[in-house]
Enzyme design. Sequence first.
Site, PDB file in Angstrom:
ATOM      1  N   ASP A   1       4.084 -17.096  -0.391  1.00  0.00           N
ATOM      2  CA  ASP A   1       3.569 -16.703   0.771  1.00  0.00           C
ATOM      3  C   ASP A   1       3.921 -17.562   1.884  1.00  0.00           C
ATOM      4  O   ASP A   1       3.584 -18.688   1.816  1.00  0.00           O
ATOM      5  CB  ASP A   1       2.211 -16.498   0.898  1.00  0.00           C
ATOM      6  CG  ASP A   1       1.680 -15.199   0.216  1.00  0.00           C
ATOM      7  OD1 ASP A   1       2.652 -14.654  -0.335  1.00  0.00           O
ATOM      8  OD2 ASP A   1       0.684 -14.879   0.158  1.00  0.00           O
TER       9      ASP A   1
ATOM     10  N   ASP B   1       2.160  -6.230  -4.564  1.00  0.00           N
ATOM     11  CA  ASP B   1       1.807  -7.385  -4.870  1.00  0.00           C
ATOM     12  C   ASP B   1       1.612  -7.854  -6.311  1.00  0.00           C
ATOM     13  O   ASP B   1       1.828  -6.739  -7.085  1.00  0.00           O
ATOM     14  CB  ASP B   1       0.644  -7.762  -4.175  1.00  0.00           C
ATOM     15  CG  ASP B   1       0.356  -9.035  -3.507  1.00  0.00           C
ATOM     16  OD1 ASP B   1       1.304  -9.972  -3.967  1.00  0.00           O
ATOM     17  OD2 ASP B   1      -0.113  -9.298  -2.339  1.00  0.00           O
TER      18      ASP B   1
END
Length: 510
Positions: free
Chosen positions: A229, A169
Amino acid sequence: MYRATQLLTAATLLGATTAYNQRRYIDNSSGTPEVIIPGASSYNGLNLVPQMGWNTWNAFGCDADEELLLSSARHLVDFGLRDLGYNIISLDDCWSIGRNSSGYLVESPIKFPSGMASVISRLHDMGFKFGIYSSAGTFTCARYPGSLGYETQDAELWASWGVDYLKYDNCFNQGQSGTPKISYDRYNVMSQALNKTNREIIYAMCNWGNDDPYDWAYLIANSGRMSGDIYDSFNRPDDRCPCTEAPGCAWPGFHCSIMNILNKMPSITSRTMSGYFNDMDGLEVGNGGQDDNEYVTHFSMWAMNSSPLMIGTNIDTLSPQNLAILSNPAVIALNQDPSAGAAIRKWRYFVDFDDYGQGEISLWTRVLDNGDTVIALLNAGNSSRTMNATMDDIFLDQRTAGAYKAPPELSETWDVYDLWANRMSNEEAQAILDGGGNATVSNATRTETYNATATSYADGLSNNVTALYGAHIGSIAPSGTFTAEIARHSVGVYRLRSQGSGSLRKRDEL
Ligand SMILES: *[C@@H]1O[C@H](CO)[C@@H](O)[C@H](O)[C@H]1NC(C)=O
Ligand SMILES: *[C@@H]1O[C@H](CO)[C@@H](O)[C@H](O)[C@H]1NC(C)=O
Ligand SMILES: *[C@@H]1O[C@H](CO)[C@@H](O)[C@H](O)[C@H]1NC(C)=O
Ligand SMILES: *[C@@H]1O[C@H](CO)[C@@H](O)[C@H](O)[C@H]1NC(C)=O
Ligand SMILES: *[C@@H]1O[C@H](CO)[C@@H](O)[C@H](O)[C@H]1NC(C)=O
Ligand SMILES: *[C@@H]1O[C@H](CO)[C@@H](O)[C@H](O)[C@H]1NC(C)=O
Ligand SMILES: *[C@@H]1O[C@H](CO)[C@@H](O)[C@H](O)[C@H]1NC(C)=O
Ligand SMILES: *[C@@H]1O[C@H](CO)[C@@H](O)[C@H](O)[C@H]1NC(C)=O
Ligand SMILES: *[C@@H]1O[C@H](CO)[C@@H](O)[C@H](O)[C@H]1NC(C)=O
């Protein structure tokens, strides 16, 4: 043969001939000169087709423990999903409690009482690969310890545990972003650390498309997220996902709808390639925010674009409808096609308004490894409509390639196969969920299931296995038009196979 096709595809994908010429070089070492294009195949030899599996985040967030991993794995096997190719168990954020005094990450003894290495070994025994999660920052997104500055130690630990996959991430990156070079350098440290472990670990970058990874990440990673996202909505706009285009998006954000993410793909179509896939984010199928047609569209368009297919729902409570979507081998075969390319959006028109704004319809096409062409007629308008795909539109690129003669595609007759026609019935899916449904029966006579563990999609496609070709519904005459009725928020996906043409045969005979 395969290599030649792959190189040709990559050459086409790279587009402008000048860029192509600058990048290629001739490898003469085998005696047969070969054009090698950097990035046309995987930097580490892994992930030649998109990764498939199950990830904990979309459905469970931080609530993932060893019981969840093991029971989900058992159900993935029982429901035939592992053998359709979903063979990575990917644990997301919130698994550690910090670092020990030697600087190594320690797994939570409450969530993983058996120890991570033991859980991973049990998953391996069940035929799965195991994915771990971290961030290229001082913390993960949920504020657990991140790997920035600890790359070597973390990679060593994961390799010693038997980790096969890393989702990496971008949170708390200490401002080490803003140019492609800064992001490249930060993500490359982990790439090198993984490589030095000598364990084959698929590297899934999750930097949300920041700093345009489309031009550099194939050198160091196996996939790269291309958007903020996902969230479980077909087309609801959300201020937290401000961009509508991928390149140059300064703030990718989150809460991006299916249509938002999908419409960021056309401008980066050429940046999907074997070994590096543009990751449209984990699947939401099964999480309840969309109707059946919308989930079919979501799944189909992720497959069309060679996005990784990571299931993101609760497997233990899967509904028959959602099992039937996730289990369609004819659509998965698009995703796993050796061509490893993304779809081209040939046209888009705005149509009637729905509750979230103006609707749209679009035509997407993609050439597959065996010469078939797949088309998707997407109706994101608010009512059912008749949609048309002309041969001129489907073969636009061939028509406009500057050829000195008409492309042969236009004078051929094309058989049309509907890739959703053999969708598993709800009764059959329910029987599989109940344990009596023969997920284990998979051979050429069974048209709804497939065993990719036994026979790769590439081999199944070469052998014309029915399950991978859907149902033959007709043909399109030379220069003709294909027409289909497409429901509201739905998609029709069709594989076109050439019957050949007089002129082609003649040429072959010469
Ligand atoms: C490649 O090999 C061929 C045949 O051996 C030779 O004629 C040619 O000069 C070589 N080309 C390069 C660029 O080395
Ligand atoms: C820290 O964790 C590593 C990896 O599990 C282990 O080898 C090491 O012994 C631990 N160090 C301490 C001080 O507990
Ligand atoms: C490490 O990188 C080299 C060179 O890119 C590659 O050939 C090799 O397969 C990689 N090894 C692993 C374990 O990823
Ligand atoms: C869109 O379609 C839905 C479902 O048919 C309907 O409930 C809704 O009223 C429609 N919205 C508009 C703006 O027409
Ligand atoms: C498709 O063609 C039919 C018949 O010509 C026409 O009625 C229909 O409006 C067309 N659909 C679209 C979306 O253009
Ligand atoms: C499972 O397969 C067996 C043998 O092929 C067959 O007898 C049985 O009816 C099947 N069960 C279901 C639920 O399809
Ligand atoms: C698929 O094939 C593998 C390898 O032959 C076998 O172990 C597995 O049981 C099969 N799975 C199903 C669902 O039939
Ligand atoms: C294929 O599946 C059918 C239907 O379940 C079954 O009757 C047949 O025995 C299977 N054939 C092979 C070769 O496994
Ligand atoms: C598969 O189908 C294609 C197109 O009909 C045909 O050319 C090819 O020979 C078939 N391959 C096999 C292995 O049957």
